[in-house]
Design a protein around this motif. Structure first.
Motif, short mmCIF file in Angstrom:
data_model
loop_
_atom_site.label_atom_id
_atom_site.label_comp_id
_atom_site.label_asym_id
_atom_site.label_seq_id
_atom_site.Cartn_x
_atom_site.Cartn_y
_atom_site.Cartn_z
N UNK A 125 61.08 55.82 -45.04
CA UNK A 125 62.27 54.96 -44.95
C UNK A 125 62.98 54.89 -46.29
N UNK A 126 62.23 54.63 -47.36
CA UNK A 126 62.84 54.52 -48.68
C UNK A 126 63.46 55.83 -49.12
N UNK A 127 62.70 56.93 -48.95
CA UNK A 127 63.22 58.23 -49.37
C UNK A 127 64.40 58.69 -48.53
N UNK A 128 64.31 58.49 -47.19
CA UNK A 128 65.41 58.91 -46.33
C UNK A 128 66.69 58.14 -46.60
N UNK A 129 66.56 56.84 -46.85
CA UNK A 129 67.74 56.02 -47.15
C UNK A 129 68.37 56.44 -48.48
N UNK A 130 67.53 56.69 -49.48
CA UNK A 130 68.07 57.09 -50.78
C UNK A 130 68.75 58.45 -50.71
N UNK A 131 68.15 59.39 -50.00
CA UNK A 131 68.74 60.72 -49.91
C UNK A 131 70.02 60.72 -49.08
N UNK A 132 70.12 59.81 -48.13
CA UNK A 132 71.29 59.78 -47.26
C UNK A 132 72.47 59.05 -47.88
N UNK A 133 72.23 58.04 -48.69
CA UNK A 133 73.32 57.17 -49.15
C UNK A 133 73.57 57.20 -50.65
N UNK A 134 72.83 57.99 -51.39
CA UNK A 134 73.04 58.07 -52.84
C UNK A 134 73.18 59.54 -53.23
N UNK A 135 74.06 59.79 -54.19
CA UNK A 135 74.24 61.13 -54.75
C UNK A 135 73.61 61.18 -56.14
N UNK A 136 72.86 62.23 -56.40
CA UNK A 136 72.19 62.38 -57.68
C UNK A 136 71.98 63.87 -57.93
N UNK A 137 71.81 64.26 -59.18
CA UNK A 137 71.59 65.68 -59.49
C UNK A 137 70.29 66.18 -58.86
N UNK A 138 70.33 67.37 -58.31
CA UNK A 138 69.15 67.96 -57.71
C UNK A 138 68.92 67.58 -56.26
N UNK A 139 69.91 66.99 -55.62
CA UNK A 139 69.75 66.55 -54.23
C UNK A 139 69.56 67.75 -53.30
N UNK A 140 70.28 68.83 -53.56
CA UNK A 140 70.12 70.02 -52.72
C UNK A 140 68.73 70.63 -52.90
N UNK A 141 68.21 70.58 -54.10
CA UNK A 141 66.86 71.10 -54.33
C UNK A 141 65.82 70.28 -53.58
#
Length: 316
Positions: A125-141
């Motif tokens: 839940x925590x990881x999915x929410x962060x990846x879905x709603x926040x942009x940060x370097x290395x997100x594609x990796x």
């Protein structure tokens, strides 16, 4: 002499002038709710029936066999009852055999599910929410790593995990089963997709404008919207942990820490040892008792996990 015409044959003057004919009303085709008639496929019906038989027949065999004694299993058909109905005696013996070790295995399994599957769901839940709603370097990796982890079977990681835990001195302990269960790449990916569709960005921005912090926004705004996805991930991780066999097999040696899967397998292997008790009736009854909680969980939570599986299937 004036003439009158019926409404069905009357044509307006502008329509006659333009040479247009009176529009006809379309008649609805016969079908469900007046819609188009659905085609029936004989092949699809046959395949569905075969899949139903493949799914139900083993369960029927398990229920019927759990009502038989050890002698009844050998002297009767597998898909029909024997003369002696021993279901309640089998259940009683299953819970009392070998000083009630089955109860200990049941409690161990519940411990692994609560800490392992519950922790995996929380992290997803925590990881999915962060990846879905926040942009940060290395997100594609991170996305590539998650997709790659989903494709790797758990059995391929069992031996490296055992070597790592052996060096840390955690083998033959509950942590050897709980800690690997905390990682669920599929659960993380599912929550990522679900959070992207279920939580509007405008709603998060409105909460932040009203002065809510990120923690409060997550718990009071985002988390209630993630309920269907949460239940879906929880069910998947629970089933995976409940039915986990290979990881406890290589991690645990003490029977007091066995889960139900490994414990029932040890009962089944007793028949192959010299002087061992042949208790196939208890193995079958224990297997039936093992799947009852999973069936109950799916039946009571089906409205949540079905909607969770459909997340992202319709684009608005």
């Amino acid at each position: 002499m004036s003439s009158t015409s019926s409404p069905a044959t009357t044509v307006s003057a502008p329509a006659q002038a333009e040479g247009r004919s009176t529009p006809r009303l379309r008649t609805a085709r016969k079908g469900v709710a007046g819609g188009p008639k659905r085609k029936r496929s004989v092949l699809l019906t046959v395949l569905t029936g075969l899949i139903l038989l493949y799914t139900v027949v083993p369960l029927v065999w398990l229920v019927i066999s759990a009502t038989k004694t050890q002698e009844g299993l050998a002297n009767s058909s597998g898909l029909w009852f024997s003369d002696d109905f021993a279901l309640w005696d089998n259940i009683s013996q299953t819970f009392t055999y070998h000083d009630g070790i089955f109860v200990r295995w049941l409690l161990n399994t519940l411990l692994y599910v609560v800490l392992g599957a519950g922790g995996a769901t929380l992290l997803a839940i925590l990881g999915g929410y962060a990846l879905a709603k926040f942009d940060f370097p290395g997100k594609r990796a991170v996305f590539a790593v998650v997709i790659g982890a989903v494709a790797v079977p758990g059995t391929a990681l069992a031996v490296p995990t055992f070597l790592m835990f052996s060096k840390m001195g955690l083998t033959d302990t509950p942590w050897a089963v709980i800690i690997p269960s905390l990682v669920s790449p599929f659960g993380l990916y599912l929550m990522w997709v679900f959070a992207s569709e279920a939580i509007p960005v405008e709603l998060l921005e409105a909460a932040r404008i009203d002065g809510a912090g990120e923690v409060r926004t997550f718990f009071q705004v985002a988390l209630p919207l993630l309920a269907p996805g949460t239940v879906t991930v929880l069910l998947f991780t629970t089933v995976a942990t409940w039915n986990n066999y290979f990881l406890p097999l290589i991690m645990l040696k003490d029977p007091n820490w066995y889960p139900l899967t490994l414990g029932l397998d040890s009962w089944n292997n007793q028949a192959q040892t010299i002087g061992g008790d042949v208790i196939f009736n208890l193995v079958i009854t224990g297997s039936l008792l093992t799947i009852v909680p999973l069936i109950a969980a799916f039946l009571f939570l089906q409205k949540y996990w079905q909607s969770g599986l459909a997340a992202g299937s319709v684009k608005e």
